[in-house]
Design a protein around this motif. Structure first.
Motif, PDB file in Angstrom:
ATOM      1  N   ASP A 125       4.180  -2.338  -6.694  1.00 52.46           N
ATOM      2  CA  ASP A 125       5.140  -2.008  -5.637  1.00 52.46           C
ATOM      3  C   ASP A 125       4.807  -2.750  -4.345  1.00 52.46           C
ATOM      4  O   ASP A 125       3.682  -2.705  -3.861  1.00 52.46           O
ATOM      5  CB  ASP A 125       5.119  -0.501  -5.387  1.00 52.46           C
ATOM      6  CG  ASP A 125       6.090  -0.086  -4.303  1.00 52.46           C
ATOM      7  OD1 ASP A 125       7.223  -0.585  -4.298  1.00 52.46           O
ATOM      8  OD2 ASP A 125       5.695   0.716  -3.436  1.00 52.46           O
ATOM      9  N   GLY A 126       5.816  -3.435  -3.784  1.00 48.99           N
ATOM     10  CA  GLY A 126       5.604  -4.226  -2.570  1.00 48.99           C
ATOM     11  C   GLY A 126       6.531  -3.868  -1.434  1.00 48.99           C
ATOM     12  O   GLY A 126       6.846  -4.720  -0.598  1.00 48.99           O
TER      13      GLY A 126
ATOM     14  N   ILE B 117      -1.856  -3.800  -1.030  1.00 49.00           N
ATOM     15  CA  ILE B 117      -1.204  -3.079  -2.127  1.00 49.00           C
ATOM     16  C   ILE B 117      -1.843  -1.709  -2.349  1.00 49.00           C
ATOM     17  O   ILE B 117      -1.815  -1.173  -3.456  1.00 49.00           O
ATOM     18  CB  ILE B 117      -1.240  -3.898  -3.438  1.00 49.00           C
ATOM     19  CG1 ILE B 117      -2.675  -4.261  -3.826  1.00 49.00           C
ATOM     20  CG2 ILE B 117      -0.371  -5.129  -3.336  1.00 49.00           C
ATOM     21  CD1 ILE B 117      -2.783  -4.891  -5.208  1.00 49.00           C
ATOM     22  N   THR B 118      -2.418  -1.130  -1.312  1.00 52.67           N
ATOM     23  CA  THR B 118      -3.089   0.152  -1.444  1.00 52.67           C
ATOM     24  C   THR B 118      -2.281   1.256  -0.762  1.00 52.67           C
ATOM     25  O   THR B 118      -1.248   1.017  -0.141  1.00 52.67           O
ATOM     26  CB  THR B 118      -4.513   0.074  -0.877  1.00 52.67           C
ATOM     27  OG1 THR B 118      -4.462  -0.457   0.452  1.00 52.67           O
ATOM     28  CG2 THR B 118      -5.391  -0.823  -1.738  1.00 52.67           C
ATOM     29  N   ALA B 119      -2.780   2.493  -0.843  1.00 56.74           N
ATOM     30  CA  ALA B 119      -2.000   3.659  -0.441  1.00 56.74           C
ATOM     31  C   ALA B 119      -1.685   3.765   1.048  1.00 56.74           C
ATOM     32  O   ALA B 119      -0.613   4.271   1.399  1.00 56.74           O
ATOM     33  CB  ALA B 119      -2.721   4.933  -0.907  1.00 56.74           C
TER      34      ALA B 119
ATOM     35  N   PRO C 224      13.283  -5.263  -1.108  1.00 56.69           N
ATOM     36  CA  PRO C 224      12.733  -6.396  -1.851  1.00 56.69           C
ATOM     37  C   PRO C 224      11.250  -6.188  -2.178  1.00 56.69           C
ATOM     38  O   PRO C 224      10.459  -5.803  -1.315  1.00 56.69           O
ATOM     39  CB  PRO C 224      12.930  -7.563  -0.882  1.00 56.69           C
ATOM     40  CG  PRO C 224      14.072  -7.147  -0.010  1.00 56.69           C
ATOM     41  CD  PRO C 224      13.937  -5.666   0.150  1.00 56.69           C
ATOM     42  N   GLY C 225      10.918  -6.450  -3.410  1.00 58.99           N
ATOM     43  CA  GLY C 225       9.537  -6.296  -3.855  1.00 58.99           C
ATOM     44  C   GLY C 225       9.181  -4.886  -4.269  1.00 58.99           C
ATOM     45  O   GLY C 225       8.082  -4.656  -4.782  1.00 58.99           O
ATOM     46  N   GLY C 226      10.085  -3.942  -4.063  1.00 55.03           N
ATOM     47  CA  GLY C 226       9.782  -2.556  -4.399  1.00 55.03           C
ATOM     48  C   GLY C 226       9.941  -2.269  -5.879  1.00 55.03           C
ATOM     49  O   GLY C 226      10.902  -2.701  -6.512  1.00 55.03           O
TER      50      GLY C 226
END
Length: 531
Positions: A104-105, A133-135, A45-47
């Motif tokens: 992307d989550g 939401i970072t690497a 979910p959220g991807g």
């Protein structure tokens, strides 16, 4: 037809790929775009995933359309820009293994574990951004969910780097996009071996860092076949969308800038890497060496107006077209007094990077027995005022973090598509007490990339101009705005708590976010308000 050269900008944005050819006098010669979307990742979910093969084909189509329109006019150099946070992993032969956009989550659980370990604190202290939401969280997700990908990875790059790699075969990054990974040491404007180790990746996969305007390589024969660009054309380091938009309009320290599109960014340029000790706003590298940008993000302010248009102003769209409908909306909203007759639009929350909880979207305080005072124009004005309140909250924090430098000029530059409205810039002036200077330059990000491409070949494009207006705050409206702003703070606090208690889906809840902390006026703003 003139044979004078042009420079070409390629922008890999959240919703589309765009190409823009600019003459060395600053005029736009040709443009093209291709819309794209990011497919959901099944079971996560959220991807969302970034389709490198399909999206490169779209980039190449847009570039080829522009090159064809040039009809033989030479392209002297190319530079690329992109959305921030998204990245790509490659194998030893340079083939893409894994890629994600900024939306992307998937890595919520990994982000939370970084918080629990205390690693998120160190990432923010060095890298200037939270783990939502970072690497770092995403790389942890890959290590846990797709370890074979990380084992095979030999190169890492941000999405603007990906465009450069596709054009040249070279692996590089720049400080503006690289710093959006949260793997940078902001002070050094380069990768942090400490943060790479903390996340568990080999620093050897991180590419060399070049400053904007440096030549990364030249167009390969394969890229020439795909795009129509001549092989050997210099490819220049560009960077991140917001920073290049600021570069495009010639933003300077001391005059904060709001870039208003689907999302809004309220920014200030500084000469040192300012880290917010309360982890509200984030800091990234800016384009010029020795410069940084502090930024507050407002979720979907522009999209909220589009939603109103498409749901409640179908008649205006039919009569005046999609753009003309916005004029109709603002004409109705201009007849409504400051404070929207007490109506509060609950949309974006002020940024609190480590606890950035939003409420479910709502309208609070309208009277169904009084349609004259609570007609369509009142709802439009409340949406525009809600965006202005977030700008005011962010500006107060920027002034605090920069010891007042961000507000030294007493002016605020408002750019992007939302700045073209007749009413919205005035509402921001009234909400902030600052003179608003609009800059309605189309495609400022691409123009900023074009300026860097031109600089690399010894040419100088001027900052983009055009469409400027100066709107001073109106004294009576400023007083009414103070009261309405305090009401918005109180209503938003109540609504975000109610959203959580009722189990309603919020506009946004951060992966790895701490407990909700309500937005509030800063000490500086309290002093200003109370005299």
């Amino acid at each position: 037809m003139t044979r004078d050269p042009v420079v070409l900008a390629i922008d890999a944005g959240t919703g589309s790929a765009r190409a823009l050819a600019v003459a060395l006098d600053g005029s736009v010669v040709a443009r093209a775009g291709r819309e794209w979307s990011h497919r959901a990742v099944a079971g996560h979910p959220g991807g969302t995933a970034f389709d490198t093969a399909a999206n490169w084909a779209l980039v190449a189509e847009a570039v080829r359309e522009v090159v064809t329109a040039l009809d033989g006019r030479p392209v002297a150099a190319v530079a690329a820009s992109s959305m921030r946070e998204g990245f790509v992993l490659y194998d030893g032969r340079g083939r893409e293994l894994w890629a994600c956009p900024n939306t992307d989550g998937r890595a919520r659980g990994q982000a939370q574990r970084l918080v629990d370990e205390g690693a998120a604190d160190r990432i923010f202290a060095l890298g200037g951004d939270w783990v939502s939401i970072t690497a770092p969280a995403r790389l942890r997700w890959i290590a846990e969910e797709a370890p074979e990908v990380l084992a095979e990875a030999r190169h890492f790059g941000m999405l603007s780097d990906w465009v450069v790699t596709r054009l040249t075969g070279e692996f590089t990054t720049d400080p503006t996009c690289g710093s959006s990974s949260a793997l940078f040491d902001l002070s050094a404007r380069s990768w942090s071996a400490e943060l790479a180790g903390l996340v568990g990746i080999d620093p050897g996969i991180l590419p060399p860092v070049l400053e904007g305007g440096e030549i990364a390589g030249r167009v390969t024969p394969d890229a020439a076949d795909a795009t129509g660009l001549p092989a050997g054309t210099p490819v220049v380091i560009g960077g991140a969308d917001t920073q290049l938009a600021l570069h495009g309009i010639g933003a300077v320290p001391g005059a904060p800038v709001v870039v208003g599109g689907t999302f809004w960014q309220t920014t200030a340029l500084v000469d040192r890497p300012v880290i917010d000790p309360e982890r509200r706003l984030r800091t990234l590298c800016h384009v010029e060496p020795g410069s940084w940008m502090v930024e507050g993000i407002s979720f979907l302010s522009g999209l909220a107006m589009r939603w109103l248009r498409d749901v409640f102003f179908v008649d205006a769209v039919a009569a005046r077209g999609p753009s003309g409908a916005f004029d109709v909306m603002e004409e109705l909203a201009a007849a409504v007094p400051p404070g929207s007759n007490g109506l509060v639009a609950v949309l974006a929350n002020a940024m609190q990077a480590d606890a950035w909880h939003h409420a479910a979207p709502a309208f609070v305080g309208f009277d169904i027995n009084d349609p004259e005072r609570f007609g369509r124009g009142t709802f439009v004005r409340s949406v525009e005022e809600a965006a202005a309140w977030v700008v005011r909250a962010h500006l107060a924090i920027l002034d605090e973090l920069t010891a007042g430098a961000a507000g030294r000029s007493g002016e605020l530059v408002f750019g992007g598509g939302s700045s073209g409205g007749r009413l919205w810039p005035q509402l921001i002036a009234d909400a902030t007490g600052r003179t608003v200077v609009t800059s309605t330059v189309a495609e400022a990000t691409s123009y900023g990339a074009a300026r860097l491409a031109a600089a690399a070949i010894g040419a100088e494009l001027p900052p983009a101009g055009g469409g400027e207006r100066r709107l001073a705050p109106e004294a009576s409206a400023v007083a009414a705005s103070d009261e309405a702003y305090r009401r918005w703070l109180a209503v938003y606090d109540a609504q975000v708590r109610a959203t959580g208690a009722a189990g309603i889906d919020p506009l946004f809840t951060p992966p790895g976010g701490l407990h909700y902390r309500p937005a509030r006026p800063t000490d500086r703003e309290k002093k200003d308000t109370n005299g």
